[in-house]
Write an enzyme that holds these catalytic residues in place. Structure first.
Site, PDB file in Angstrom:
ATOM      1  CB  SER A  51     -16.703  19.727  42.488  1.00 31.70           C
ATOM      2  OG  SER A  51     -16.552  20.698  41.482  1.00 31.70           O
ATOM      3  CG  ASP A  91     -14.614  26.760  45.225  1.00 29.34           C
ATOM      4  OD1 ASP A  91     -14.588  26.979  44.000  1.00 29.34           O
ATOM      5  OD2 ASP A  91     -15.123  25.737  45.712  1.00 29.34           O
ATOM      6  CG  HIS A 119     -13.091  23.590  43.657  1.00 30.61           C
ATOM      7  ND1 HIS A 119     -14.442  23.729  43.913  1.00 30.61           N
ATOM      8  CD2 HIS A 119     -12.988  22.553  42.770  1.00 30.61           C
ATOM      9  CE1 HIS A 119     -15.114  22.842  43.209  1.00 30.61           C
ATOM     10  NE2 HIS A 119     -14.254  22.106  42.521  1.00 30.61           N
TER      11      HIS A 119
END
Length: 311
Positions: free
Chosen positions: A158, A253, A283
């Site tokens: 991320s 996501d 995610h």
């Protein structure tokens, strides 16, 4: 492909208690919630590795805490510098301990997790500067880590994937050797919009509004900052000559399309890339391997691809 059933159950539980907007929540509360979610998930006992030790490396604003994971292996091994996710605002060494332990075990590498400074107290470029300084130090003192100077990799998930990609660009420009980069559902573009942000705007953990709020807290609102390569690696003028990449995205996501766009940009520039969008996943699936067999299989494949690039 439909959402993984195990993750659907988890999301039903999360969506039953909607969180307040990021910008309306004290960062300390965001961090506490993130820590609880990351460390409180059901799962097996902590993965055993050869050794784990906390340390520091020098940084631009003082010492940077790191955690060094060593595999149960003799002799020189690869080194992976890992930058945790959390939207540049949350996350620490503990939230990603399970992630980095598995990375160490599966890849059979020394993993150095970096506890960089967080926004909004320390907005851009603090996190980037810390990560770059830590990576430079580890590369310059590789005998203290895996002891294979030709087998250094960067990794992150991320926001950590964003930082790993940005540092990889800097390493290329500084002519520093880098064997690989592993980017899990990375944030690569703070200056554009992508269809997956609308398609997966709500209901899948990370929301589109979360993305916008976290970008604001980290990079502000100046287009010149948000579009620079240190913030938006997708916007770099040139992606050629970058280290081989393993890039993972998840079907459900909001960051999916910018991660895929980054993989496509690297492939177009002639970089060796393994890229996969994992159907059914969301995610943060690196944290969900004990809940979802599909997430577990995805992480196993990604670690295998990284290990092969560090062999």
């Amino acid at each position: 492909m439909p959402l993984d059933p195990a993750l659907a159950v988890l999301l039903d539980q999360l969506n039953a208690h909607p969180a307040a907007r990021v910008l309306d929540t004290d960062p300390a509360v965001l961090r506490a919630v993130n820590r609880e979610l990351s460390t409180g998930l059901p799962g097996a006992e902590p993965i055993e590795v050869g050794a784990v030790a906390d340390a520091t490396v020098p940084g631009p604003a003082g010492d940077i805490p790191v955690r060094v994971y060593r595999p149960a292996a003799d002799g020189p091994v690869p080194t992976v510098v890992f930058f945790h996710g959390g939207g540049w605002v949350t996350g620490d060494l503990d939230t990603h301990d399970a992630v980095t332990r598995r990375l160490c075990r599966d890849v059979r590498a020394v993993v150095v997790a970096v506890d960089y400074r967080l926004a909004p107290e320390h907005p851009f470029p603090a996190a980037y500067d810390d990560c770059l300084a830590a990576a430079r130090h580890i590369a310059g003192h590789i005998d203290d880590y895996g002891a294979r100077p030709d087998r250094l990799a960067l990794a992150g998930d991320s926001a950590g994937g964003n930082l790993a990609a940005a540092v990889a660009l800097a390493f290329r420009d500084e002519h520093r050797p880098l064997a690989a980069q592993f980017l899990a559902y990375p944030a690569t573009d703070c200056d554009g919009d992508h269809p997956s942000r609308t398609e997966n705007a709500t209901g899948y953990g990370l929301s589109h509004q979360d993305v916008l709020d976290l970008q604001h807290l980290y990079a502000g609102d100046d287009p010149a900052v948000r579009s620079c390569a240190r913030v938006s690696p997708l916007r770099a003028a040139d992606h050629s000559g970058l280290a081989p990449a393993v890039i993972a995205t998840a079907r459900y996501d909001p960051l999916r399309d910018e991660g895929n766009a980054y993989a496509a940009a690297l492939i177009e520039a002639g970089v060796d890339v393994f890229a996969r969008t994992y159907d059914g996943l969301i995610h943060a699936f690196l944290h969900l391997t004990h809940i979802s067999p599909a997430a577990d299989a995805a992480v196993a494949e990604l670690h295998d691809r990284l290990r092969s690039r560090l062999a």
